[in-house]
Design a protein around this motif. Structure first.
Motif, PDB file in Angstrom:
ATOM      1  N   GLY A 115       0.804  -1.221   0.000  1.00 30.32           N
ATOM      2  CA  GLY A 115       0.000   0.000   0.000  1.00 30.32           C
ATOM      3  C   GLY A 115       0.835   1.267   0.000  1.00 30.32           C
ATOM      4  O   GLY A 115       0.285   2.359  -0.014  1.00 30.32           O
ATOM      5  N   SER A 116       2.156   1.148  -0.025  1.00 24.18           N
ATOM      6  CA  SER A 116       3.022   2.330  -0.027  1.00 24.18           C
ATOM      7  C   SER A 116       2.976   3.030  -1.376  1.00 24.18           C
ATOM      8  O   SER A 116       2.601   2.436  -2.397  1.00 24.18           O
ATOM      9  N   GLU A 117       3.398   4.270  -1.379  1.00 20.66           N
ATOM     10  CA  GLU A 117       3.404   5.063  -2.609  1.00 20.66           C
ATOM     11  C   GLU A 117       4.322   4.437  -3.650  1.00 20.66           C
ATOM     12  O   GLU A 117       3.966   4.326  -4.824  1.00 20.66           O
ATOM     13  N   VAL A 118       5.502   4.007  -3.241  1.00 20.20           N
ATOM     14  CA  VAL A 118       6.457   3.400  -4.176  1.00 20.20           C
ATOM     15  C   VAL A 118       5.871   2.125  -4.777  1.00 20.20           C
ATOM     16  O   VAL A 118       5.889   1.931  -6.000  1.00 20.20           O
ATOM     17  N   ALA A 119       5.340   1.245  -3.936  1.00 21.28           N
ATOM     18  CA  ALA A 119       4.753   0.002  -4.437  1.00 21.28           C
ATOM     19  C   ALA A 119       3.590   0.289  -5.368  1.00 21.28           C
ATOM     20  O   ALA A 119       3.477  -0.326  -6.440  1.00 21.28           O
ATOM     21  N   GLY A 120       2.721   1.210  -4.990  1.00 20.15           N
ATOM     22  CA  GLY A 120       1.577   1.549  -5.833  1.00 20.15           C
ATOM     23  C   GLY A 120       1.991   2.040  -7.201  1.00 20.15           C
ATOM     24  O   GLY A 120       1.402   1.652  -8.222  1.00 20.15           O
ATOM     25  N   ARG A 121       3.011   2.883  -7.226  1.00 18.60           N
ATOM     26  CA  ARG A 121       3.514   3.403  -8.495  1.00 18.60           C
ATOM     27  C   ARG A 121       4.079   2.275  -9.360  1.00 18.60           C
ATOM     28  O   ARG A 121       3.817   2.200 -10.563  1.00 18.60           O
ATOM     29  N   LEU A 122       4.848   1.373  -8.753  1.00 18.50           N
ATOM     30  CA  LEU A 122       5.441   0.273  -9.514  1.00 18.50           C
ATOM     31  C   LEU A 122       4.394  -0.726  -9.986  1.00 18.50           C
ATOM     32  O   LEU A 122       4.477  -1.246 -11.103  1.00 18.50           O
ATOM     33  N   LEU A 123       3.401  -1.004  -9.152  1.00 17.41           N
ATOM     34  CA  LEU A 123       2.349  -1.957  -9.533  1.00 17.41           C
ATOM     35  C   LEU A 123       1.458  -1.414 -10.648  1.00 17.41           C
ATOM     36  O   LEU A 123       0.830  -2.187 -11.372  1.00 17.41           O
ATOM     37  N   ALA A 124       1.408  -0.095 -10.790  1.00 16.63           N
ATOM     38  CA  ALA A 124       0.611   0.525 -11.856  1.00 16.63           C
ATOM     39  C   ALA A 124       1.454   0.874 -13.080  1.00 16.63           C
ATOM     40  O   ALA A 124       0.924   1.326 -14.087  1.00 16.63           O
ATOM     41  N   SER A 125       2.751   0.634 -13.003  1.00 10.78           N
ATOM     42  CA  SER A 125       3.674   1.028 -14.060  1.00 10.78           C
ATOM     43  C   SER A 125       3.671   0.038 -15.224  1.00 10.78           C
ATOM     44  O   SER A 125       3.015  -1.000 -15.176  1.00 10.78           O
ATOM     45  N   MET A 173       8.264 -10.620 -17.210  1.00  9.90           N
ATOM     46  CA  MET A 173       6.886 -10.812 -17.658  1.00  9.90           C
ATOM     47  C   MET A 173       6.045  -9.562 -17.408  1.00  9.90           C
ATOM     48  O   MET A 173       6.226  -8.881 -16.398  1.00  9.90           O
ATOM     49  N   MET A 174       5.128  -9.310 -18.321  1.00  9.90           N
ATOM     50  CA  MET A 174       4.127  -8.281 -18.075  1.00  9.90           C
ATOM     51  C   MET A 174       3.167  -8.840 -17.034  1.00  9.90           C
ATOM     52  O   MET A 174       3.017 -10.055 -16.913  1.00  9.90           O
ATOM     53  N   PHE A 175       2.510  -7.950 -16.297  1.00  9.85           N
ATOM     54  CA  PHE A 175       1.659  -8.418 -15.205  1.00  9.85           C
ATOM     55  C   PHE A 175       0.480  -7.482 -14.988  1.00  9.85           C
ATOM     56  O   PHE A 175       0.455  -6.348 -15.481  1.00  9.85           O
ATOM     57  N   HIS A 176      -0.460  -7.991 -14.212  1.00 12.88           N
ATOM     58  CA  HIS A 176      -1.615  -7.205 -13.771  1.00 12.88           C
ATOM     59  C   HIS A 176      -1.734  -7.372 -12.263  1.00 12.88           C
ATOM     60  O   HIS A 176      -1.717  -8.497 -11.758  1.00 12.88           O
ATOM     61  N   TRP A 177      -1.843  -6.276 -11.539  1.00 12.81           N
ATOM     62  CA  TRP A 177      -2.075  -6.296 -10.089  1.00 12.81           C
ATOM     63  C   TRP A 177      -3.553  -6.058  -9.874  1.00 12.81           C
ATOM     64  O   TRP A 177      -4.092  -5.016 -10.268  1.00 12.81           O
ATOM     65  N   ASN A 178      -4.242  -7.011  -9.254  1.00 15.93           N
ATOM     66  CA  ASN A 178      -5.682  -6.859  -9.031  1.00 15.93           C
ATOM     67  C   ASN A 178      -6.009  -6.455  -7.596  1.00 15.93           C
ATOM     68  O   ASN A 178      -7.167  -6.503  -7.181  1.00 15.93           O
ATOM     69  N   GLY A 179      -4.998  -6.073  -6.841  1.00 19.26           N
ATOM     70  CA  GLY A 179      -5.199  -5.664  -5.458  1.00 19.26           C
ATOM     71  C   GLY A 179      -4.951  -6.780  -4.462  1.00 19.26           C
ATOM     72  O   GLY A 179      -4.790  -6.528  -3.274  1.00 19.26           O
ATOM     73  N   GLU A 180      -4.906  -8.006  -4.952  1.00 21.00           N
ATOM     74  CA  GLU A 180      -4.657  -9.163  -4.092  1.00 21.00           C
ATOM     75  C   GLU A 180      -3.560 -10.064  -4.617  1.00 21.00           C
ATOM     76  O   GLU A 180      -2.894 -10.745  -3.844  1.00 21.00           O
ATOM     77  N   GLU A 181      -3.411 -10.090  -5.932  1.00 16.45           N
ATOM     78  CA  GLU A 181      -2.412 -10.967  -6.514  1.00 16.45           C
ATOM     79  C   GLU A 181      -1.839 -10.355  -7.785  1.00 16.45           C
ATOM     80  O   GLU A 181      -2.492  -9.542  -8.439  1.00 16.45           O
ATOM     81  N   ILE A 182      -0.619 -10.750  -8.076  1.00 14.70           N
ATOM     82  CA  ILE A 182       0.016 -10.389  -9.342  1.00 14.70           C
ATOM     83  C   ILE A 182      -0.346 -11.492 -10.315  1.00 14.70           C
ATOM     84  O   ILE A 182      -0.128 -12.680 -10.028  1.00 14.70           O
ATOM     85  N   VAL A 183      -0.915 -11.120 -11.443  1.00 13.32           N
ATOM     86  CA  VAL A 183      -1.355 -12.099 -12.436  1.00 13.32           C
ATOM     87  C   VAL A 183      -0.515 -11.933 -13.697  1.00 13.32           C
ATOM     88  O   VAL A 183      -0.343 -10.820 -14.194  1.00 13.32           O
ATOM     89  N   MET A 184       0.003 -13.052 -14.172  1.00 10.43           N
ATOM     90  CA  MET A 184       0.752 -13.094 -15.418  1.00 10.43           C
ATOM     91  C   MET A 184       0.127 -14.174 -16.288  1.00 10.43           C
ATOM     92  O   MET A 184      -0.609 -15.023 -15.786  1.00 10.43           O
TER      93      MET A 184
END
Length: 157
Positions: A12-22, A42-53
Motif C-alpha cells: 500500500g506504499s506510494e512506491v509500491a503503488g507506483r510500480l504496480l501501476a507502471s 513478464m508483463m503483469f496485472h495487479w488486481n489488489g490481491e495478486e500479481i497475475v501473469m
C-alpha cells in the motif's frame, strides 16, 4: 510508511503503488525442472490481491511452477536512485482454454487500448491454451534508496 521489510502492507506504499501501476516488467524468479534458478521478465496485472501473469500452454515454466510454486518477483525502475518492489509468494497456475481473462488488461496497460485489442484478436483462435499464473504476496519489501534502503547500507551510514 514505517513498516518492516516483509510486511505485505508495504504493497500500500506510494512506491509500491507506483510500480504496480507502471509498465515496468516483473521479473519472476523460480526453480526450473532441472533444479536450477531462472528469472523471467513478464508483463503483469495487479488486481489488489495478486500479481497475475499469463503464458502460453506448453511453456516450460508451467510444470516447474507447479512442482515448486515458491517464487520471488521484483518490479523496479532503473534509477538512479532505483525504486524496487520485492515480493515473495506461491504461484498458482491455472490452465485456461482460450485467452487468460487478465491478458487483455495487461496488454491495455502496457500498449494501449487499440494495440491490446489487436493482440488479443490475433491470438484468440480455436484450440488456444494459456496458463494464468497468480502470485498472492506473502512477503513484500520496498527500496527507494532515499527513505527505505537495504539494511547493510543503512548500517554503514
Amino acid at each position: 510508511m514505517d513498516l518492516p521489510q516483509g510486511d505485505v502492507r508495504l504493497l500500500g506504499s506510494e512506491v509500491a503503488g507506483r510500480l504496480l501501476a507502471s509498465t515496468e516488467l516483473a521479473r519472476l524468479a523460480y526453480v526450473a525442472a532441472d533444479g536450477t534458478p531462472r528469472v523471467f521478465p513478464m508483463m503483469f496485472h495487479w488486481n489488489g490481491e495478486e500479481i497475475v501473469m499469463a503464458t502460453f500452454g506448453g511453456a516450460h515454466k508451467i510444470p516447474a511452477l507447479r512442482a515448486r510454486p515458491d517464487v520471488a518477483l521484483t518490479v523496479d525502475t532503473p534509477g538512479p536512485p532505483p525504486d524496487v518492489l520485492l515480493i515473495r509468494g506461491r504461484a498458482q497456475v491455472t490452465d485456461v482454454a482460450g485467452v487468460v481473462p487478465e491478458y487483455g488488461l495487461i496488454h491495455r496497460r502496457y500498449f494501449g487500448e487499440e494495440q491490446a485489442a489487436a493482440t488479443v484478436a490475433e491470438i484468440d483462435r480455436p484450440g488456444l491454451t494459456m496458463a494464468r499464473i497468480a502470485v498472492r504476496p506473502t512477503w513484500a519489501g520496498v527500496l527507494d534508496f532515499q527513505t527505505r534502503v537495504p539494511r547493510a547500507l543503512a548500517e554503514r551510514s
